[in-house]
Design an enzyme around this catalytic site. Structure first.
Site, PDB file in Angstrom:
ATOM      1  CG  HIS A 178      -1.796   1.182   1.348  1.00  0.00           C
ATOM      2  ND1 HIS A 178      -3.112   1.180   0.950  1.00  0.00           N
ATOM      3  CD2 HIS A 178      -1.559   2.435   1.817  1.00  0.00           C
ATOM      4  CE1 HIS A 178      -3.641   2.375   1.164  1.00  0.00           C
ATOM      5  NE2 HIS A 178      -2.717   3.157   1.692  1.00  0.00           N
ATOM      6  CD  GLU A 179       1.653   3.634   3.662  1.00  0.00           C
ATOM      7  OE1 GLU A 179       1.909   4.699   3.066  1.00  0.00           O
ATOM      8  OE2 GLU A 179       0.600   3.454   4.305  1.00  0.00           O
ATOM      9  CG  HIS A 184       0.457   6.314  -0.683  1.00  0.00           C
ATOM     10  ND1 HIS A 184      -0.536   7.082  -1.241  1.00  0.00           N
ATOM     11  CD2 HIS A 184      -0.137   5.623   0.338  1.00  0.00           C
ATOM     12  CE1 HIS A 184      -1.686   6.872  -0.589  1.00  0.00           C
ATOM     13  NE2 HIS A 184      -1.458   5.989   0.361  1.00  0.00           N
ATOM     14  CD  GLU A 223      -5.156   6.204   0.438  1.00  0.00           C
ATOM     15  OE1 GLU A 223      -5.428   4.991   0.354  1.00  0.00           O
ATOM     16  OE2 GLU A 223      -4.213   6.628   1.125  1.00  0.00           O
TER      17      GLU A 223
END
Length: 501
Positions: free
Chosen positions: A264-265, A268, A294
């Site tokens: 997830h990170e 980003h 997101e």
């Protein structure tokens, strides 16, 4: 002053301000990763000073005069005109906030973060309550200073999802809540529940850590321009295009928590590393909204990281990191386990089908606090009631209830809706990706992610803030943002997994 000289001067000033914000981010990163507890008071003062100084420089009348002059110039390039327009938008919002308010807010959030850390560890909401009350009051003050139509919450939401309002979100979220609650009910009634008993093992920290780094690098994260650390709440922070850092948290009882957080990170971070070099140290080196940001993290984490081809590739890899612990499990077993639907307490560990329900209840609670219908002291009771209503679970303590997220300690009310908007944007963008990259799933099964990353770099990352989020989605997909692609994605995926008719 010629337009060229004006742009040169604007970039010089913006670069200085960007450097101060980078220093502020370093201080915040260190606070969450390395700082000893007794450093909290001084760190609050340092953050308040740096934040105030950056605000002072940005709101200087000279910058306003320069921007207004450049706005009326007729010989700017398209990029320079966009830089002026976006900076002027930021400037006109910033000058509404007095430096004294910025200083108070930075100090309050730093103190609130330290109080939240202790309160969460002790599962004691009362220790955080005075800070939450202060922040809610400051956020109401901020909303009035910024100005708003409709709910004061709209002024705060504008910081994260430009152009979006609470009035727009309520019917959209009601549609999602109804559809996803119905899908979860069907899944819970299905006899085809996965066997996840094999997950109850000790998954050692070191191989988890190394696996996270391996997968992040495979996805395209440049570890010479970034690094991974541990924190109480996973996050990504950017000091420069060449210094984009991620954090994760490791649970020895959970095989997937750290890995999915890192993916997830990483989503980003890939976005941040993908902005154009010429935009460095300017507002154009940024996403148009946190919802768009997101969309990248949710696409990599869920659409890719929770896909069957992904686990076809990585199951043999996991066996090497955890020798003897996965010998009997097939890629299908891991695929079904990582997509196991079970209403639960913790948002960051929620499955795709229930995740938006966690977001919606937070949106409703923070709107109620900002609009004055909910006193911060009554937050735990209201939180627990909504968890029961939306997810059917009982909250055993504050740590796993209203203290689980870091966002409110940062004063970030208006942030939570962007998670759900990111899910919607991701699904709609991915429909277009599959249409244009017909061999994508074959690439994923082979552990090759460069084609997808290249598409995202060209179609999303390189634009930075040149287009607003809704316009960017519409330009890429040919349709305004909508919930349909996301709901179709969820229904198809989980109907297959759980044998739904």
């Amino acid at each position: 002053m010629t337009a060229d000289k004006g742009i040169e001067e604007l970039r010089r000033r913006l670069g200085e301000i960007a450097d101060l914000h980078a220093a502020e981010h370093v201080l915040q990163w260190d606070q969450e990763v390395n700082m000893p507890p007794k450093g909290a008071e001084a760190r609050g003062q340092q953050l308040a000073t740096v934040s105030s100084l950056a605000h002072r420089l940005f709101t200087a009348p000279e910058i306003g005069d320069l921007l207004n002059t450049l706005r009326d110039a007729g010989d700017l390039s398209d990029d320079d005109r966009l830089l002026v327009e976006e900076t002027l938008y930021d400037y006109n919002r910033a000058i509404r906030l007095p430096e004294s308010f910025v200083h108070r807010f930075a100090g309050a959030t730093s103190a609130a973060y330290e109080a939240w850390t202790r309160a969460r560890k002790e599962s004691r909401f009362a220790a955080f309550l005075p800070h939450l009350e202060t922040l809610v009051q400051l956020l109401r003050e901020k909303a009035e200073l910024l100005g708003h139509e409709g709910s004061p919450y709209n002024a705060l939401l504008e910081d994260y999802e430009r152009g979006m309002t609470a009035e727009q979100l309520r019917p959209l979220f009601a549609e999602l809540a109804a559809a996803q609650s119905a899908l979860v009910a069907r899944i819970m009634d299905s006899p085809r529940q996965p066997d996840v008993s094999w997950l109850h093992q000790n998954w050692f920290k070191k191989p988890q850590w190394e696996l996270c780094l391996r997968v992040a690098a495979d996805l395209g994260y440049d570890l010479e321009a970034g690094r991974q650390d541990e924190s109480a709440h996973p996050f990504t922070t950017t000091f420069d295009l060449r210094d984009v850092r991620i954090t994760t948290r490791i649970d020895r009882n959970d095989l997937f928590s750290a890995l999915m957080s890192s993916i997830h990170e990483c989503g980003h971070a890939l976005y941040e590393q993908g902005f154009q070099e010429k935009d460095r140290r300017t507002p154009l080196a940024d996403a148009p909204s946190l919802g768009m940001h997101e969309s990248q993290s949710r696409m990599w984490e869920n659409i890719i990281g929770r896909s069957r081809p992904f686990w076809e590739h990585y199951t043999p890899v996991l066996r090497k990191y955890f020798p003897g612990q996965l010998d009997r499990q097939t890629p299908e077993d891991l695929y079904r386990a990582v997509n196991h639907v079970s209403p639960s307490l913790i948002r960051v560990e929620a499955d795709e089908c229930t995740y938006n329900l966690h977001v919606i209840l937070r949106f409703e609670l923070e709107v109620d606090m900002i609009e004055g219908r909910l006193a911060p002291a009554d937050l735990p009771e209201a939180w627990n009631a909504k968890m029961k209503r939306y997810l059917g679970v009982d909250v055993p303590d504050d740590a796993r209830g209203c203290l689980q997220d870091i966002h409110w300690s940062h004063g970030a009310m208006g942030y939570f809706p962007t998670y759900t908007l990111g899910n919607l944007y991701a699904a709609q963008l991915f429909d277009k990706i599959i249409e244009e990259l017909s061999g994508l799933w074959d690439d994923v099964e082979r552990g090759r992610f460069g084609t997808l990353l290249d598409w995202l770099r060209e179609n999303i990352h390189a634009h930075g803030r040149r287009k607003h989020a809704a316009a960017l989605v519409a330009d890429v997909t040919g349709r305004e943002p909508e919930a349909g692609p996301y709901l179709r994605y969820l229904t198809a995926k989980y109907s297959d997994l759980y044998g739904l008719n």
